[in-house]
Motif scaffolding. Structure first.
Motif, PDB file in Angstrom:
ATOM      1  N   LEU A  19       0.825  -1.211   0.000  1.00  0.00           N
ATOM      2  CA  LEU A  19       0.000   0.000   0.000  1.00  0.00           C
ATOM      3  C   LEU A  19       0.856   1.257   0.000  1.00  0.00           C
ATOM      4  CD1 LEU A  19      -3.013  -0.766   2.379  1.00  0.00           C
ATOM      5  CD2 LEU A  19      -3.042  -0.462  -0.095  1.00  0.00           C
ATOM      6  N   TRP A  21       3.923   1.566  -1.056  1.00  0.00           N
ATOM      7  CA  TRP A  21       4.575   1.687  -2.374  1.00  0.00           C
ATOM      8  C   TRP A  21       3.623   2.317  -3.386  1.00  0.00           C
ATOM      9  CZ3 TRP A  21       9.644   0.033  -3.468  1.00  0.00           C
ATOM     10  CH2 TRP A  21      10.020   0.211  -4.798  1.00  0.00           C
ATOM     11  N   THR A  22       2.393   1.759  -3.454  1.00  0.00           N
ATOM     12  CA  THR A  22       1.422   2.265  -4.424  1.00  0.00           C
ATOM     13  C   THR A  22       1.059   3.717  -4.121  1.00  0.00           C
ATOM     14  OG1 THR A  22       0.555   0.027  -4.559  1.00  0.00           O
ATOM     15  CG2 THR A  22      -0.772   1.744  -5.562  1.00  0.00           C
ATOM     16  N   PHE A  26       2.527   5.896  -6.995  1.00  0.00           N
ATOM     17  CA  PHE A  26       1.468   5.939  -7.993  1.00  0.00           C
ATOM     18  C   PHE A  26       0.423   7.002  -7.665  1.00  0.00           C
ATOM     19  CE2 PHE A  26      -2.683   4.490  -9.590  1.00  0.00           C
ATOM     20  CZ  PHE A  26      -2.414   4.642 -10.946  1.00  0.00           C
ATOM     21  N   ILE A  27      -0.154   6.916  -6.452  1.00  0.00           N
ATOM     22  CA  ILE A  27      -1.252   7.832  -6.135  1.00  0.00           C
ATOM     23  C   ILE A  27      -0.749   9.263  -5.941  1.00  0.00           C
ATOM     24  CG2 ILE A  27      -3.103   8.291  -4.490  1.00  0.00           C
ATOM     25  CD1 ILE A  27      -3.260   5.250  -4.086  1.00  0.00           C
ATOM     26  N   MET A  33       0.476  15.261 -10.547  1.00  0.00           N
ATOM     27  CA  MET A  33       0.353  15.526 -11.982  1.00  0.00           C
ATOM     28  C   MET A  33      -0.889  16.372 -12.278  1.00  0.00           C
ATOM     29  SD  MET A  33       0.525  12.742 -15.018  1.00  0.00           S
ATOM     30  CE  MET A  33      -1.204  12.403 -15.076  1.00  0.00           C
ATOM     31  N   VAL A 220      -7.147   0.664 -24.068  1.00  0.00           N
ATOM     32  CA  VAL A 220      -6.252   1.322 -23.113  1.00  0.00           C
ATOM     33  C   VAL A 220      -4.798   1.290 -23.598  1.00  0.00           C
ATOM     34  CG1 VAL A 220      -5.325   1.246 -20.772  1.00  0.00           C
ATOM     35  CG2 VAL A 220      -7.726   0.789 -21.163  1.00  0.00           C
ATOM     36  N   GLY A 224      -2.629   4.689 -25.410  1.00  0.00           N
ATOM     37  CA  GLY A 224      -1.524   5.214 -24.615  1.00  0.00           C
ATOM     38  C   GLY A 224      -0.160   4.915 -25.204  1.00  0.00           C
ATOM     39  N   SER A 261      -2.010  14.397 -20.398  1.00  0.00           N
ATOM     40  CA  SER A 261      -2.123  13.076 -19.774  1.00  0.00           C
ATOM     41  C   SER A 261      -3.449  12.936 -19.040  1.00  0.00           C
ATOM     42  CB  SER A 261      -0.988  12.849 -18.789  1.00  0.00           C
ATOM     43  OG  SER A 261       0.239  13.001 -19.433  1.00  0.00           O
ATOM     44  N   MET A 265      -6.234  10.160 -19.648  1.00  0.00           N
ATOM     45  CA  MET A 265      -6.861   9.386 -18.564  1.00  0.00           C
ATOM     46  C   MET A 265      -8.380   9.477 -18.625  1.00  0.00           C
ATOM     47  SD  MET A 265      -5.228   7.822 -16.129  1.00  0.00           S
ATOM     48  CE  MET A 265      -6.585   7.899 -14.956  1.00  0.00           C
TER      49      MET A 265
ATOM     50  N   VAL B  99      -7.222  -0.175  -5.014  1.00  0.00           N
ATOM     51  CA  VAL B  99      -6.031   0.687  -5.019  1.00  0.00           C
ATOM     52  C   VAL B  99      -4.826  -0.081  -5.567  1.00  0.00           C
ATOM     53  CG1 VAL B  99      -4.336   1.828  -3.527  1.00  0.00           C
ATOM     54  CG2 VAL B  99      -6.773   2.240  -3.192  1.00  0.00           C
ATOM     55  N   LEU B 100      -4.685  -1.343  -5.133  1.00  0.00           N
ATOM     56  CA  LEU B 100      -3.520  -2.129  -5.555  1.00  0.00           C
ATOM     57  C   LEU B 100      -3.578  -2.476  -7.040  1.00  0.00           C
ATOM     58  CD1 LEU B 100      -3.020  -4.494  -2.498  1.00  0.00           C
ATOM     59  CD2 LEU B 100      -1.610  -2.563  -3.204  1.00  0.00           C
ATOM     60  N   ALA B 102      -5.193  -0.584  -9.323  1.00  0.00           N
ATOM     61  CA  ALA B 102      -5.357   0.632 -10.118  1.00  0.00           C
ATOM     62  C   ALA B 102      -4.257   0.913 -11.156  1.00  0.00           C
ATOM     63  CB  ALA B 102      -5.539   1.837  -9.197  1.00  0.00           C
ATOM     64  N   PRO B 103      -2.967   0.759 -10.817  1.00  0.00           N
ATOM     65  CA  PRO B 103      -1.946   1.125 -11.806  1.00  0.00           C
ATOM     66  C   PRO B 103      -2.062   0.333 -13.117  1.00  0.00           C
ATOM     67  CG  PRO B 103      -0.945   0.880  -9.650  1.00  0.00           C
ATOM     68  CD  PRO B 103      -2.367   0.402  -9.521  1.00  0.00           C
ATOM     69  N   THR B 105      -4.657  -0.061 -14.876  1.00  0.00           N
ATOM     70  CA  THR B 105      -5.591   0.548 -15.821  1.00  0.00           C
ATOM     71  C   THR B 105      -5.085   1.880 -16.358  1.00  0.00           C
ATOM     72  OG1 THR B 105      -6.752   1.646 -14.024  1.00  0.00           O
ATOM     73  CG2 THR B 105      -7.590  -0.483 -14.683  1.00  0.00           C
ATOM     74  N   VAL B 106      -3.872   2.253 -15.999  1.00  0.00           N
ATOM     75  CA  VAL B 106      -3.337   3.545 -16.424  1.00  0.00           C
ATOM     76  C   VAL B 106      -2.198   3.303 -17.416  1.00  0.00           C
ATOM     77  CG1 VAL B 106      -2.149   5.607 -15.630  1.00  0.00           C
ATOM     78  CG2 VAL B 106      -3.983   4.641 -14.268  1.00  0.00           C
ATOM     79  N   SER B 107      -2.144   4.125 -18.461  1.00  0.00           N
ATOM     80  CA  SER B 107      -1.082   3.976 -19.453  1.00  0.00           C
ATOM     81  C   SER B 107       0.289   4.109 -18.800  1.00  0.00           C
ATOM     82  CB  SER B 107      -1.210   5.046 -20.538  1.00  0.00           C
ATOM     83  OG  SER B 107      -2.447   4.968 -21.161  1.00  0.00           O
ATOM     84  N   LEU B 109       2.796   5.440 -19.986  1.00  0.00           N
ATOM     85  CA  LEU B 109       3.293   6.797 -20.222  1.00  0.00           C
ATOM     86  C   LEU B 109       2.924   7.713 -19.064  1.00  0.00           C
ATOM     87  CD1 LEU B 109       4.503   9.028 -21.981  1.00  0.00           C
ATOM     88  CD2 LEU B 109       2.350   9.158 -23.215  1.00  0.00           C
ATOM     89  N   ILE B 110       1.691   7.549 -18.566  1.00  0.00           N
ATOM     90  CA  ILE B 110       1.222   8.412 -17.479  1.00  0.00           C
ATOM     91  C   ILE B 110       1.922   8.055 -16.166  1.00  0.00           C
ATOM     92  CG2 ILE B 110      -0.816   9.016 -16.127  1.00  0.00           C
ATOM     93  CD1 ILE B 110      -2.416   8.801 -18.712  1.00  0.00           C
ATOM     94  N   VAL B 136       8.319  -1.653 -10.729  1.00  0.00           N
ATOM     95  CA  VAL B 136       7.608  -2.263  -9.599  1.00  0.00           C
ATOM     96  C   VAL B 136       6.161  -1.750  -9.565  1.00  0.00           C
ATOM     97  CG1 VAL B 136       7.492  -2.512  -7.103  1.00  0.00           C
ATOM     98  CG2 VAL B 136       9.700  -2.605  -8.240  1.00  0.00           C
ATOM     99  N   VAL B 137       5.984  -0.436  -9.805  1.00  0.00           N
ATOM    100  CA  VAL B 137       4.626   0.134  -9.783  1.00  0.00           C
ATOM    101  C   VAL B 137       3.707  -0.601 -10.766  1.00  0.00           C
ATOM    102  CG1 VAL B 137       3.237   2.191 -10.303  1.00  0.00           C
ATOM    103  CG2 VAL B 137       5.346   2.411  -8.997  1.00  0.00           C
ATOM    104  N   LEU B 140       3.505  -4.681  -9.748  1.00  0.00           N
ATOM    105  CA  LEU B 140       2.900  -5.036  -8.465  1.00  0.00           C
ATOM    106  C   LEU B 140       1.427  -5.472  -8.615  1.00  0.00           C
ATOM    107  CD1 LEU B 140       2.866  -5.179  -5.376  1.00  0.00           C
ATOM    108  CD2 LEU B 140       2.724  -2.711  -5.287  1.00  0.00           C
TER     109      LEU B 140
END
Lengths: 284, 256
Positions: A19, A21-22, A26-27, A33, A220, A224, A261, A265, B99-100, B102-103, B105-107, B109-110, B136-137, B140
């Motif tokens: 969690l 890490w993400t 990521f979040i 951004m 998707v 992208g 971006s 999205m 949440v885990l 989620a990444p 579904t994202v390009s 590039l983003i 890793v992102v 995971l």
């Protein structure tokens, strides 16, 4: 402490690294951004604030609008063609190829999937280029007088994409078809359905979730992607990812790249909601 | 009739799928400067040139390092999270699964752009480490989803039995859960390795001086068509296919 509470505390401990890490990589960057997309450039400096200027520019500047349109057109065309080509392929492997050869047939059908992504687009350049295999063969056979201009056009981009996604979709659709009990088709045929009716009324509706899931993945990944249009499409027309990379490289315009971006999205999110009724992302 | 059509379709589909790879490999042996027809004869010069190129071999080693290390990290984080979520009902566990995942579904590039911005802000220098963080992102969610899907009741009862017999949690994880999930764990690991090994856009945006193989190949492309690029591509293909076939023969064979 009760056993349940201890269990829960341990579970949190195991969950925490993933969690964190993400959240951190990521979040957090994702929200940063979005914030950055409302900044603007003064010279080479990024000025933060709440300025929707990047978004007004994206939806008024003809270059940006065209890139958005190109991306959408290419992605829709690629998704449709790939499904139309992959479905029969998956069906033939699932229903015609003897069971003991199916795994091998499938493995072979997706073997080029394992070539390097960059190299795969480059290979299509060798096939489609002015002096490429296709042109040399057609010229040699006397079918054309002048070499066809395929490379550096949208057609080349579409062919490169379709090649990749036919392999991906064959896998997902095959996985769907093979799970169907043959009894459905038998029942339909006992009740007097023709082969075609059996397909349109029984098999196709039952595999629709798998097809839509594959279509969503294709959408998707395709919208992208930077490599395929960059290598195969030439620079005659831009797609959204190419435009984003241009902002990063030439002018270092991070705010505009971020806004683009966010738009990318948003398009993906719209596609998600359009298909969410049938999506089975947990069963890919 | 339909039968013949089916086999014809199959043949055409295979031809389409294999056409670029066949051309790539064939012209890596081209005895000439351009990897396009006419074919001028067979030579291994391009392979010798490529294998003797220090930048390429360095990039290859970098790619392997990033792929293996980032996949290991993704696998461990994903497996532990899956283990926790499959075992205990926590408040908001559906949200955490979301949440885990989620990444995914994202390009890419983003993901890369977001991280680039983050590293700029924090002043972390771009290197293989930053590219590895990016990998890793994106891997995971994959590792989490594969291991989570593989955990069942059978597994849960074995873990409970171990716990009842007094095993501490770390022993349950390492001696019961992990060995029982050896196949999905291996599948998740090798899938991550192949994705990371071949990933371009994250590696391109998040590395600076030491680059990975796809980025190095990308810079080769800038100087135009060359049989050397064909040779590199063919070698990468050979390695990947060998890996896939080995996996097919070992890990996946045992599946019922």
């Amino acid at each position: 402490m009760s056993l349940a509470a201890k269990d829960r505390r341990q579970a949190w401990g195991l969950l925490a690294p993933a969690l964190v890490w993400t959240a951190a990589f990521f979040i957090l960057p994702f929200f940063a951004m979005i914030a950055l997309s409302f900044a603007h450039m003064e010279g080479r400096e990024i000025v933060r604030g709440f300025d929707p200027g990047n978004y007004t520019r994206i939806f008024t500047d003809p270059v940006m609008l065209e890139a958005l349109r190109n991306s959408l057109e290419i992605t829709v065309v690629v998704t449709v063609i790939s499904i139309v080509l992959a479905y029969p392929l998956a069906a033939i492997i699932a229903f015609r190829v003897p069971a003991c050869w199916q795994r091998l047939a499938l493995l072979l059908a997706v073997l080029p999937f394992w070539t390097s992504y960059v190299v795969r687009s480059y290979s299509w350049l060798l096939v489609l280029g002015q002096n490429g295999v296709v042109n040399k063969t057609l010229l040699g056979l006397g079918l054309i007088a002048e070499p066809l201009e395929i490379a550096s056009t949208r057609a080349a981009t579409v062919i490169g994409f379709v090649h990749f996604f036919v392999m991906l979709l064959t896998l997902t659709i095959y996985a769907n078809l093979i799970q169907l009990s043959p009894n459905y088709a038998r029942a339909a045929q006992d009740l007097g359905a023709s082969r075609w009716q059996c397909f349109t009324h029984v098999i196709l509706p039952l595999t629709l979730p798998g097809v839509i899931t594959g279509a969503f993945l294709t959408f998707v990944l395709c919208i992208g992607d930077y490599i395929t249009p960059q290598i195969l499409g030439g620079n005659t027309e831009l797609t959204l990812p190419q435009l984003i990379m241009l902002q990063l490289g030439r002018s270092g315009n991070f705010p505009l790249a971020s806004a683009l971006s966010v738009v990318l999205m948003a398009v993906v999110t719209l596609a998600y909601f359009a298909s969410s009724r049938w999506l089975r992302l947990d069963r890919v | 009739m339909i039968r013949t059509l089916s086999w014809a379709y199959l043949a055409v589909a295979y031809a389409f799928v294999f056409l670029p790879v066949a051309v790539l490999v064939a012209f890596s042996f081209q005895d000439g400067r351009l990897p396009v027809p006419p074919f001028k004869g067979v030579t291994l010069d391009w392979y010798a040139k490529v294998l003797g190129n220090d930048d390429l071999t360095a990039a290859l080693l970098n790619s392997l390092l990033v792929a293996v290390v980032s996949s290991l990290v993704a696998l461990i984080l994903g497996f532990l999270a899956a283990h926790a979520l499959a075992r205990v009902r926590l408040p908001g566990s559906a949200l955490m699964r979301g949440v885990l995942i989620a990444p995914m579904t994202v390009s890419y590039l983003i993901v890369a752009l977001g991280l680039l911005n983050l590293f700029n802000l924090t002043g972390l220098r771009l290197s293989l480490l930053t590219a590895g963080i990016g990998h890793v992102v994106v891997n995971l969610p994959l590792c989490f989803a594969i291991t989570y899907a593989a955990m069942g009741d059978h597994q849960r009862s074995a873990e409970r039995a171990a716990r009842d017999l007094g095993a501490p949690e770390w022993k349950v994880v390492t001696l019961i859960s992990a060995p029982m999930l050896a196949v999905p764990l291996a599948a998740a690991f090798f899938l991550s390795v192949t994705f990371s090994w071949d990933e371009f856009i994250i590696a391109f945006l998040l590395t600076r001086f030491d680059v990975t193989l796809p980025v190095e190949i990308w810079s080769m492309l800038k100087s135009g068509l060359s049989p050397a690029t064909n040779a590199v591509g063919s070698l990468v293909f050979l390695v990947s296919v060998t890996l896939v076939i080995l996996l097919e023969l070992t890990v996946f064979r045992k599946r019922p």
